[in-house]
Design a protein around this motif. Structure first.
Motif, mmCIF file in Angstrom:
data_model
loop_
_atom_site.group_PDB
_atom_site.id
_atom_site.type_symbol
_atom_site.label_atom_id
_atom_site.label_comp_id
_atom_site.label_asym_id
_atom_site.label_seq_id
_atom_site.Cartn_x
_atom_site.Cartn_y
_atom_site.Cartn_z
ATOM 1 N N PRO A 183 -3.406 1.058 -3.261
ATOM 2 C CA PRO A 183 -2.232 0.241 -3.614
ATOM 3 C C PRO A 183 -1.181 1.086 -4.344
ATOM 4 O O PRO A 183 -1.506 2.045 -5.039
ATOM 5 N N VAL A 184 0.073 0.705 -4.187
ATOM 6 C CA VAL A 184 1.159 1.434 -4.839
ATOM 7 C C VAL A 184 1.009 1.407 -6.354
ATOM 8 O O VAL A 184 1.346 2.376 -7.043
ATOM 9 N N THR A 185 0.449 0.318 -6.869
ATOM 10 C CA THR A 185 0.325 0.193 -8.324
ATOM 11 C C THR A 185 -0.601 1.232 -8.941
ATOM 12 O O THR A 185 -0.570 1.444 -10.153
ATOM 13 N N SER A 186 -1.468 1.892 -8.113
ATOM 14 C CA SER A 186 -2.343 2.930 -8.650
ATOM 15 C C SER A 186 -1.857 4.332 -8.281
ATOM 16 O O SER A 186 -2.481 5.323 -8.653
ATOM 17 N N LEU A 187 -0.738 4.426 -7.544
ATOM 18 C CA LEU A 187 -0.228 5.729 -7.116
ATOM 19 C C LEU A 187 0.325 6.528 -8.286
ATOM 20 O O LEU A 187 0.993 5.993 -9.163
ATOM 21 N N ARG A 188 0.020 7.830 -8.279
ATOM 22 C CA ARG A 188 0.666 8.757 -9.190
ATOM 23 C C ARG A 188 1.662 9.629 -8.421
ATOM 24 O O ARG A 188 2.819 9.691 -8.792
ATOM 25 N N SER A 230 0.834 -1.196 0.000
ATOM 26 C CA SER A 230 0.000 0.000 0.000
ATOM 27 C C SER A 230 0.869 1.246 0.000
ATOM 28 O O SER A 230 2.066 1.204 0.307
ATOM 29 N N VAL A 231 0.242 2.373 -0.324
ATOM 30 C CA VAL A 231 0.953 3.648 -0.308
ATOM 31 C C VAL A 231 1.415 3.976 1.099
ATOM 32 O O VAL A 231 2.498 4.544 1.310
ATOM 33 N N ALA A 232 0.602 3.591 2.108
ATOM 34 C CA ALA A 232 0.983 3.845 3.503
ATOM 35 C C ALA A 232 2.289 3.143 3.846
ATOM 36 O O ALA A 232 3.191 3.719 4.462
#
Length: 733
Positions: free
Chosen positions: A225-230, A46-48
Motif C-alpha cells: 500500500p502507498v501508506t507504507s511506501l518510503r 497500491s504502489v503499483a
C-alpha cells in the motif's frame, strides 16, 4: 549536590539549550503544515497504481518518495533535463515544486549543527546532554520541593519566579526529556555509533534481462500500500539488468523489471526500526500532533531559563557570605524560612561564631544530609513555622529526610523556633522537629527555645545559652532588616463598633503603581488577592503587623479591616489615619488561605474583623460559584461590616446565602450556634464537596471546629479529615 548539578549546566549551556529549544519549536510547525498541504493517497491505493499514474506523465522517471506526512515527491530525467515535483497521488499530476522550504532548511541547519558540520553536531549534542541533566536534576528538585514524587502536582508556595519555574517544569519535563534523549540517539546514529543503517537486500536470483512489464502487473508493487511506501527507485532506461528497488515499512525488495519477480528481500532490523521511531518522535514527521506538543514544551525552555536565572540571582543576593564548605565545617546551621527573615538571623549567628574561631556552614533544611557534614560537631536548627504548623519553604522534606535516616546523626543539635505568639500554631513546626528528633534518638545540645516576632532580645538570650553550652562567649546582636515597603495612601474609611466599645474600621488605600518588571514578575502590589497578608510597619517598630486583605489587585485598591486593641501600636496608628495620609506597608502571599479554582461550593465562616478576606472572596466571585457566608458580630446597628455590599452581592449572585449571628440583643448567639441550627443542610453540602474557610479569633475558630465535629460525624467526616483533603482552611489570630 542535585541543586549544583541543575544550576551549573543550565548556566553554562544556556545559549546552546535556548538555540536547540527555539529552533526545535519552530521546526515542529513544519510537519503539521506539510501534512495539511499535501494531497493524501486514496484509501487502498497500491504502489503499483501510484507508480503507473506518475510514470504515465513523467518520462524518464527515476524515483518516487513518500514522506511521513504523506507527501509524494517524484524525480525524473527527461532528454537530459532533471525535474522534480510534489505529486497528487490520485492523478499522478504535479501540484507543487519539490524545492525544500528555505526557512525550514535554514532552521534545520541551525538546529542540527549550527552550520558548523560535525563540530557543530557535537556542540548541539552537548546542549542536548545538558538539557537531559537539567531535566533529570530539575525533576529531583521538584520532588524535593513538593515533598516527594507522589506529591508531584502539590500546590506551591514562595516567590512568583520560583513557583512559575516549577509549574512550567512539571508540565514540560516529559517532553524535554524525550527531546533530549532522541536528539542524543540521532547524533549517535549520524556518527555511525549505532548499527541502524539500511541493509540493502542481496540478489538471490539474477535479473531476467527482460523489460516492459506493466507496473500494474508487478505483484510486489500491487501488494504494497502507498501508506507504507518510503521510496521506489526505477531502473535505468535501456539497461535490462537494472532493477526496481522498493523500500517500505515492511522491508526492502529488488524487483525484476521484466518479470516482476522479487530478486532479493530484507526486513528492517530492530536497530533500524528503533531509529525510525526515534526520528519520528524527535522530528514529528509522521506524528505531527506529537511534534506540535513537543514544540510547545520546548517553548518552556526560554521561560525556564529566565525564571531560573532570577532564582539563581536571588539566591546569590540572599546567600550567607563566607560560607565554609559543608565537608569541613564544625558547626552546621540549618535554616527553615518562608519569607526570608530567618536567613538574616542565621547570618548573624554564623558571623558571630566565625568571629569566635568556628568554621560554619549555613544551608537550607530541605537539603539536610548528615553524610555531607563529615566533620560536624553540632547542628543548629533555626526553623520558622508556616501556617498551621507546616514546614516553611526552605524546610520542605526535612522531617521525611530525618525519618529515613538509619540512625540519628552523631553530632548533637540545638533548635530555635521562630513565630508569632498571636497565632495559635506558634512555633508548631519546631515542636514537630523536636518530637521527631527525640523519636530518632538525636541528642540535644541544649533545650529548644523560641523567638517571638523576630525579637532581637529573644535571639540574644538563646545565643547566651548556646555560648554557655559551647564554652564560647557569644553575643548575638541582630538587627532585623525591615522588608521593602511602599507608602499606601488612605482613600476612605468606614467606622464601626463605637457603640459596643470595639472601634473598627474598613480602610481602603490607593493601589500603588507597579513598574513593568513588577507586573511581569508579579512582585510587590502588582499581583495579589484577597486572603493574602498586608504587612504594616508602624512608626517606632521594625516588627510588622499583618492584616488579611479584603481585596485583590483586580479590584484596584488595597482594603483591610482593623479593630483597635488597647495598647496596639499598629491598630492605633491605622485607626488614627485620615484620608490622604500614608502608611508603610508590604505584601506577603498567603496561598494557604485562597479559595480553590474549581466551582465547588464555599462555606465562609467569620466573626468580627474576620469578615475582611471573606468579603474579598465574595467580591471576586465573578463565576457565581455557590457561597454561603456565616457572619458573627455584636450588634447590627454598630458592627455589621459590609452590610450594604453583602446585600448587593446577593442581588448579583456572588453570594448565595447569608446567615448572621448576633451576640448581643434579645436572642444572643454565636456563629457556632448558627451552624448547629443548620446542621443537616451544612452536612449535606459538605458531603457533596463544599469547602470551608474560617477567619477570625482563635476562640471562635475553636468553637466552629467543635460544632462542625458534631455536625459532620453522621456523614463520616470531620474537620481534621477535611483539612487533610484541602477542604478546610483557617486564618486565625
Amino acid at each position: 549536590m542535585i541543586r549544583a548539578a541543575h544550576r551549573w549546566p543550565g548556566l553554562a549551556a544556556l545559549v546552546l539549550v535556548l538555540l536547540l529549544a527555539l529552533s526545535g519549536a519552530a521546526l515542529s510547525v513544519f510537519p503539521a503544515a506539510e501534512r495539511l498541504a499535501s494531497p493524501q493517497a486514496p484509501a487502498g491505493q497500491s504502489v503499483a497504481e501510484l507508480a503507473a499514474l506518475v510514470a504515465a506523465s513523467h518520462p524518464g522517471l527515476e524515483q518516487i518518495r513518500r514522506a511521513p506526512s504523506g507527501r509524494i515527491t517524484a524525480w525524473w530525467f527527461d532528454d537530459g533535463t532533471p525535474g522534480s515535483a510534489v505529486i497528487d497521488p490520485a492523478t499522478g499530476a504535479d501540484v507543487a515544486l519539490a524545492d525544500p522550504n528555505r526557512v525550514e532548511r535554514w532552521l534545520t541547519g541551525l538546529h542540527r549543527s549550527l552550520f558548523l558540520g560535525d563540530a557543530g553536531r557535537l556542540a548541539m549534542a552537548a546542549g542536548a546532554a545538558a538539557l537531559l541533566v537539567l531535566a533529570g536534576s530539575g525533576a529531583a528538585l521538584v520532588a524535593r520541593r513538593t515533598g516527594g514524587w507522589r506529591r508531584w502536582f502539590a500546590p506551591l508556595r514562595g516567590p512568583f519566579a520560583g513557583r512559575l519555574h516549577v509549574e512550567i517544569a512539571r508540565l514540560a519535563m516529559p517532553g524535554l526529556v524525550l527531546s533530549a534523549l532522541t536528539a542524543l540517539w540521532m547524533t549517535a546514529s549520524t556518527f555511525g555509533l549505532l548499527p541502524d543503517g539500511v541493509v540493502e537486500p542481496a540478489r538471490t536470483t539474477a535479473a531476467s534481462g527482460l523489460t516492459g512489464l506493466p507496473l500494474t502487473e508487478m505483484e510486489a508493487l500491487r501488494q504494497t500500500p502507498v501508506t507504507s511506501l518510503r521510496d521506489l527507485g526505477f531502473p535505468l532506461a535501456g539497461d535490462p539488468q537494472d532493477v526496481f528497488t522498493l523500500h517500505s515499512d515492511q522491508g526492502s525488495a529488488v524487483i525484476d523489471q521484466g518479470t516482476g519477480a522479487v530478486l532479493g528481500w530484507s526486513r528492517p532490523g530492530a536497530w533500524q526500526q528503533a531509529s525510525g521511531i526515534i526520528a519520528m518522535l524527535h522530528t514529528g514527521r509522521g506524528a505531527a500532533v506529537l511534534g506540535l506538543i513537543l514544540g510547545l514544551m520546548a517553548l518552556a525552555v526560554p521561560v525556564l531559563g529566565a525564571t531560573g536565572t532570577l532564582i539563581w540571582a536571588s539566591g546569590r543576593r540572599g546567600r550567607v557570605r563566607g560560607n565554609d564548605p559543608a565537608a569541613r565545617a564544625a558547626t552546621v546551621i540549618l535554616v527553615g524560612s518562608e519569607g526570608g527573615s530567618t536567613w538574616g538571623f542565621a547570618a548573624t549567628l554564623a558571623q558571630t561564631l566565625r568571629a569566635a574561631g568556628e568554621s560554619v556552614h549555613v544551608a537550607p533544611m530541605s537539603g539536610f544530609d548528615p553524610a555531607r557534614h563529615a566533620r560536624a560537631l553540632r547542628y543548629l536548627i533555626l526553623a520558622a513555622t508556616y501556617g498551621e504548623g507546616g514546614a516553611p519553604a526552605s524546610a520542605r522534606g526535612f522531617l521525611d529526610r530525618l525519618a529515613r535516616l538509619k540512625s540519628a546523626p552523631k553530632a548533637p543539635f540545638a533548635l530555635l523556633g521562630f513565630g508569632d505568639r498571636s497565632f495559635p500554631a506558634y512555633c508548631a513546626y519546631s515542636d514537630a522537629i523536636e518530637a521527631a528528633a527525640r523519636a530518632k534518638g538525636w541528642a540535644m545540645l541544649l533545650p529548644s527555645d523560641t523567638v517571638d516576632r523576630q525579637s532581637p532580645q529573644d535571639f540574644a538570650r538563646w545565643g547566651a545559652a548556646l555560648g554557655a553550652a559551647l564554652g564560647l562567649p557569644l553575643t548575638l546582636a541582630h538587627q532585623p532588616q525591615p522588608p521593602k515597603a511602599d507608602a499606601l495612601t488612605l482613600l476612605q474609611r468606614r467606622d464601626h463598633g463605637a457603640e459596643v466599645q470595639a472601634p473598627t474600621a474598613i480602610l481602603r488605600f490607593a493601589l500603588p503603581r507597579a513598574g513593568l518588571w513588577a507586573r511581569l514578575t508579579g512582585q510587590g502590589f502588582a499581583r495579589f488577592q484577597a486572603g493574602d497578608l498586608l504587612g504594616i510597619l508602624p512608626e517606632g517598630s521594625d516588627v510588622p503587623r499583618f492584616y488579611s486583605l479584603a481585596s485583590g489587585a483586580r479590584d484596584g485598591f488595597v482594603e483591610i479591616v482593623v479593630r483597635k486593641y488597647p495598647g496596639g501600636l499598629a491598630s492605633g496608628q491605622l485607626l488614627a489615619l485620615h484620608p490622604g495620609e500614608k502608611v508603610q506597608a508590604f505584601l506577603r502571599r498567603n496561598p494557604g488561605f485562597h479559595p480553590a479554582r474549581d466551582r465547588a461550593g464555599l462555606i465562609l465562616i467569620g466573626a468580627g474583623t474576620g469578615i475582611g478576606p471573606l468579603a474579598g472572596f465574595i467580591r471576586a466571585n465573578g463565576r457565581r460559584r455557590p457561597i454561603h457566608l456565616v457572619f458573627g458580630f455584636r450588634h447590627p446597628d454598630s458592627d455589621f461590616l459590609y452590610r450594604d455590599e453583602l446585600a448587593g452581592w446577593q442581588r448579583e449572585g456572588r453570594l448565595s446565602r447569608l446567615t448572621t449571628a448576633v451576640s448581643r440583643g434579645a436572642r444572643p448567639h454565636y456563629v457556632q450556634d448558627a451552624l448547629r441550627l443548620q446542621a443537616a443542610e451544612l452536612a449535606d453540602s459538605i458531603a457533596r464537596g463544599a469547602r470551608i474557610m474560617v477567619c477570625g479569633g482563635r476562640e471562635m475558630a475553636r468553637g466552629v471546629a467543635e460544632a462542625l465535629e458534631e455536625i459532620l460525624a453522621p456523614v463520616g467526616l470531620s474537620p481534621a479529615l477535611l483539612k487533610a483533603e484541602g477542604r478546610y482552611a483557617e486564618d486565625v489570630y
